[in-house]
Design a protein around this motif. Sequence first.
Motif, PDB file in Angstrom:
ATOM      1  N   LYS A 146      -9.478   7.301  -8.701  1.00 60.53           N
ATOM      2  CA  LYS A 146     -10.881   6.916  -8.924  1.00 60.53           C
ATOM      3  C   LYS A 146     -11.024   5.434  -9.261  1.00 60.53           C
ATOM      4  CE  LYS A 146     -12.413  11.462 -10.497  1.00 60.53           C
ATOM      5  NZ  LYS A 146     -12.964  12.235 -11.631  1.00 60.53           N
ATOM      6  N   ALA A 147      -9.913   4.732  -9.381  1.00 57.47           N
ATOM      7  CA  ALA A 147      -9.961   3.297  -9.694  1.00 57.47           C
ATOM      8  C   ALA A 147     -10.691   2.545  -8.590  1.00 57.47           C
ATOM      9  CB  ALA A 147      -8.543   2.751  -9.854  1.00 57.47           C
ATOM     10  N   THR A 148     -11.269   1.417  -8.956  1.00 57.69           N
ATOM     11  CA  THR A 148     -11.968   0.573  -7.999  1.00 57.69           C
ATOM     12  C   THR A 148     -11.025   0.120  -6.887  1.00 57.69           C
ATOM     13  OG1 THR A 148     -13.234  -0.269  -9.895  1.00 57.69           O
ATOM     14  CG2 THR A 148     -13.489  -1.432  -7.811  1.00 57.69           C
ATOM     15  N   HIS A 149      -9.798  -0.243  -7.250  1.00 58.99           N
ATOM     16  CA  HIS A 149      -8.801  -0.745  -6.306  1.00 58.99           C
ATOM     17  C   HIS A 149      -7.447  -0.103  -6.596  1.00 58.99           C
ATOM     18  CE1 HIS A 149     -11.537  -3.954  -5.088  1.00 58.99           C
ATOM     19  NE2 HIS A 149     -11.721  -4.223  -6.365  1.00 58.99           N
ATOM     20  N   THR A 150      -6.601  -0.051  -5.572  1.00 58.28           N
ATOM     21  CA  THR A 150      -5.231   0.427  -5.720  1.00 58.28           C
ATOM     22  C   THR A 150      -4.285  -0.628  -5.153  1.00 58.28           C
ATOM     23  OG1 THR A 150      -5.886   2.751  -5.526  1.00 58.28           O
ATOM     24  CG2 THR A 150      -3.584   2.236  -5.047  1.00 58.28           C
ATOM     25  N   ILE A 151      -3.236  -0.907  -5.890  1.00 58.91           N
ATOM     26  CA  ILE A 151      -2.193  -1.821  -5.421  1.00 58.91           C
ATOM     27  C   ILE A 151      -0.872  -1.073  -5.452  1.00 58.91           C
ATOM     28  CG2 ILE A 151      -0.835  -3.876  -5.969  1.00 58.91           C
ATOM     29  CD1 ILE A 151      -3.281  -5.190  -6.985  1.00 58.91           C
ATOM     30  N   LYS A 152      -0.171  -1.079  -4.339  1.00 56.11           N
ATOM     31  CA  LYS A 152       1.173  -0.504  -4.297  1.00 56.11           C
ATOM     32  C   LYS A 152       2.139  -1.539  -4.863  1.00 56.11           C
ATOM     33  CE  LYS A 152       0.225   2.680  -0.608  1.00 56.11           C
ATOM     34  NZ  LYS A 152       0.563   3.219   0.681  1.00 56.11           N
ATOM     35  N   ILE A 153       2.932  -1.095  -5.837  1.00 58.40           N
ATOM     36  CA  ILE A 153       3.812  -2.019  -6.560  1.00 58.40           C
ATOM     37  C   ILE A 153       5.253  -2.009  -6.069  1.00 58.40           C
ATOM     38  CG2 ILE A 153       2.401  -1.913  -8.644  1.00 58.40           C
ATOM     39  CD1 ILE A 153       4.718  -0.042  -9.778  1.00 58.40           C
ATOM     40  N   ASP A 154       5.603  -1.045  -5.225  1.00 63.27           N
ATOM     41  CA  ASP A 154       6.983  -0.928  -4.769  1.00 63.27           C
ATOM     42  C   ASP A 154       7.443  -2.217  -4.096  1.00 63.27           C
ATOM     43  OD1 ASP A 154       6.921   1.735  -5.628  1.00 63.27           O
ATOM     44  OD2 ASP A 154       6.311   2.467  -3.661  1.00 63.27           O
ATOM     45  N   GLU A 155       8.622  -2.664  -4.487  1.00 64.36           N
ATOM     46  CA  GLU A 155       9.270  -3.837  -3.907  1.00 64.36           C
ATOM     47  C   GLU A 155       8.445  -5.108  -4.039  1.00 64.36           C
ATOM     48  OE1 GLU A 155      10.720  -2.915   0.033  1.00 64.36           O
ATOM     49  OE2 GLU A 155      11.313  -0.914  -0.601  1.00 64.36           O
ATOM     50  N   LYS A 156       7.615  -5.182  -5.108  1.00 70.59           N
ATOM     51  CA  LYS A 156       6.846  -6.401  -5.377  1.00 70.59           C
ATOM     52  C   LYS A 156       7.157  -6.857  -6.791  1.00 70.59           C
ATOM     53  CE  LYS A 156       2.835  -5.079  -2.590  1.00 70.59           C
ATOM     54  NZ  LYS A 156       1.444  -4.593  -2.678  1.00 70.59           N
ATOM     55  N   ASP A 157       7.245  -8.173  -6.957  1.00 71.80           N
ATOM     56  CA  ASP A 157       7.390  -8.693  -8.314  1.00 71.80           C
ATOM     57  C   ASP A 157       6.000  -8.903  -8.908  1.00 71.80           C
ATOM     58  OD1 ASP A 157       6.433 -11.088  -7.223  1.00 71.80           O
ATOM     59  OD2 ASP A 157       8.354 -12.126  -7.393  1.00 71.80           O
ATOM     60  N   SER A 158       5.957  -9.228 -10.178  1.00 71.28           N
ATOM     61  CA  SER A 158       4.667  -9.346 -10.861  1.00 71.28           C
ATOM     62  C   SER A 158       3.796 -10.434 -10.246  1.00 71.28           C
ATOM     63  CB  SER A 158       4.863  -9.573 -12.357  1.00 71.28           C
ATOM     64  OG  SER A 158       5.583 -10.750 -12.599  1.00 71.28           O
ATOM     65  N   GLN A 159       4.399 -11.528  -9.798  1.00 72.74           N
ATOM     66  CA  GLN A 159       3.606 -12.612  -9.214  1.00 72.74           C
ATOM     67  C   GLN A 159       2.909 -12.161  -7.929  1.00 72.74           C
ATOM     68  OE1 GLN A 159       2.950 -15.622 -10.770  1.00 72.74           O
ATOM     69  NE2 GLN A 159       1.360 -15.516  -9.219  1.00 72.74           N
ATOM     70  N   ALA A 160       3.597 -11.391  -7.105  1.00 75.32           N
ATOM     71  CA  ALA A 160       2.978 -10.888  -5.862  1.00 75.32           C
ATOM     72  C   ALA A 160       1.803  -9.962  -6.178  1.00 75.32           C
ATOM     73  CB  ALA A 160       4.029 -10.162  -5.011  1.00 75.32           C
ATOM     74  N   ILE A 161       1.960  -9.149  -7.215  1.00 67.67           N
ATOM     75  CA  ILE A 161       0.882  -8.233  -7.615  1.00 67.67           C
ATOM     76  C   ILE A 161      -0.311  -9.024  -8.148  1.00 67.67           C
ATOM     77  CG2 ILE A 161       0.244  -6.421  -9.254  1.00 67.67           C
ATOM     78  CD1 ILE A 161       3.247  -5.461  -8.975  1.00 67.67           C
ATOM     79  N   ILE A 162      -0.060 -10.023  -8.970  1.00 62.26           N
ATOM     80  CA  ILE A 162      -1.135 -10.861  -9.507  1.00 62.26           C
ATOM     81  C   ILE A 162      -1.840 -11.614  -8.382  1.00 62.26           C
ATOM     82  CG2 ILE A 162      -1.592 -12.913 -10.920  1.00 62.26           C
ATOM     83  CD1 ILE A 162       0.578 -11.697 -12.842  1.00 62.26           C
ATOM     84  N   ASP A 163      -1.076 -12.139  -7.431  1.00 64.32           N
ATOM     85  CA  ASP A 163      -1.683 -12.833  -6.289  1.00 64.32           C
ATOM     86  C   ASP A 163      -2.575 -11.890  -5.496  1.00 64.32           C
ATOM     87  OD1 ASP A 163      -0.378 -15.147  -7.026  1.00 64.32           O
ATOM     88  OD2 ASP A 163       1.191 -14.974  -5.501  1.00 64.32           O
ATOM     89  N   GLU A 164      -2.118 -10.650  -5.318  1.00 69.16           N
ATOM     90  CA  GLU A 164      -2.918  -9.665  -4.586  1.00 69.16           C
ATOM     91  C   GLU A 164      -4.218  -9.360  -5.327  1.00 69.16           C
ATOM     92  OE1 GLU A 164      -2.387  -5.220  -2.596  1.00 69.16           O
ATOM     93  OE2 GLU A 164      -0.607  -6.360  -3.147  1.00 69.16           O
ATOM     94  N   ILE A 165      -4.132  -9.225  -6.636  1.00 66.04           N
ATOM     95  CA  ILE A 165      -5.335  -8.954  -7.441  1.00 66.04           C
ATOM     96  C   ILE A 165      -6.311 -10.123  -7.353  1.00 66.04           C
ATOM     97  CG2 ILE A 165      -6.229  -8.675  -9.789  1.00 66.04           C
ATOM     98  CD1 ILE A 165      -3.611  -7.102 -10.418  1.00 66.04           C
ATOM     99  N   THR A 166      -5.824 -11.326  -7.563  1.00 65.78           N
ATOM    100  CA  THR A 166      -6.729 -12.481  -7.637  1.00 65.78           C
ATOM    101  C   THR A 166      -7.279 -12.878  -6.274  1.00 65.78           C
ATOM    102  OG1 THR A 166      -4.836 -14.001  -7.608  1.00 65.78           O
ATOM    103  CG2 THR A 166      -5.738 -13.400  -9.755  1.00 65.78           C
ATOM    104  N   SER A 167      -6.553 -12.624  -5.211  1.00 62.29           N
ATOM    105  CA  SER A 167      -7.057 -13.032  -3.890  1.00 62.29           C
ATOM    106  C   SER A 167      -7.897 -11.978  -3.203  1.00 62.29           C
ATOM    107  CB  SER A 167      -5.893 -13.461  -2.987  1.00 62.29           C
ATOM    108  OG  SER A 167      -5.047 -12.368  -2.733  1.00 62.29           O
ATOM    109  N   ASN A 168      -7.689 -10.695  -3.540  1.00 66.59           N
ATOM    110  CA  ASN A 168      -8.371  -9.628  -2.802  1.00 66.59           C
ATOM    111  C   ASN A 168      -9.372  -8.821  -3.614  1.00 66.59           C
ATOM    112  OD1 ASN A 168      -6.776 -10.255  -0.550  1.00 66.59           O
ATOM    113  ND2 ASN A 168      -5.200  -8.794  -1.141  1.00 66.59           N
TER     114      ASN A 168
END
Length: 170
Positions: A146-168
């Motif tokens: 039910k979350a507004t957005h979903t990010i798959k975290i597998d094989e990603k470091d924290s910086q890639a996840i943060i970049d995905e959040i801030t850019s998308n």
Amino acid sequence: MEIILLGYMGSGKSTIARQLSQKLNLEMIDLDDYIATKEQNTISSIFKNKGEIYFRKLEIKALNEILTTKKNYVLALGGGTPCYANNMEAISTHGISIYLKGSIQTLRDRLILEKEHRPLIKDLEDHQLIEFIAKHLFERNPFYEKATHTIKIDEKDSQAIIDEITSNML
């Protein structure tokens, strides 16, 4: 801006919240730390001495307190927080929610290294983790999804996840 991170234990909610709050210059709130501070006790001790039901009541109260009184934060929830009471509905009306979604194997690999700090799994044998995580995810996914957005975290470091959040997502 209110950003609320949810997902299973070991998905990196606290780590991502800390780094994201720094990048966006927002307050970082970890719900478990907030509860521990208010109770002047550790989460593990609360679970051990007063039980999960008592903890969940504290969690509901603390979540609603944060959602209704604070502004401009990144909030890291506990893994079970969205699944109790009307928590997910409250979360949905108070900000952008992001589900940090990990595979069972990724979560197991992370959790096996920190079992002693996790009240729900500290007494499990390593070989029991896969089944435990799979069962929990089956029960919790309807809430997480039910979350507004979903990010798959597998094989990603924290910086890639943060970049995905801030850019998308923001």
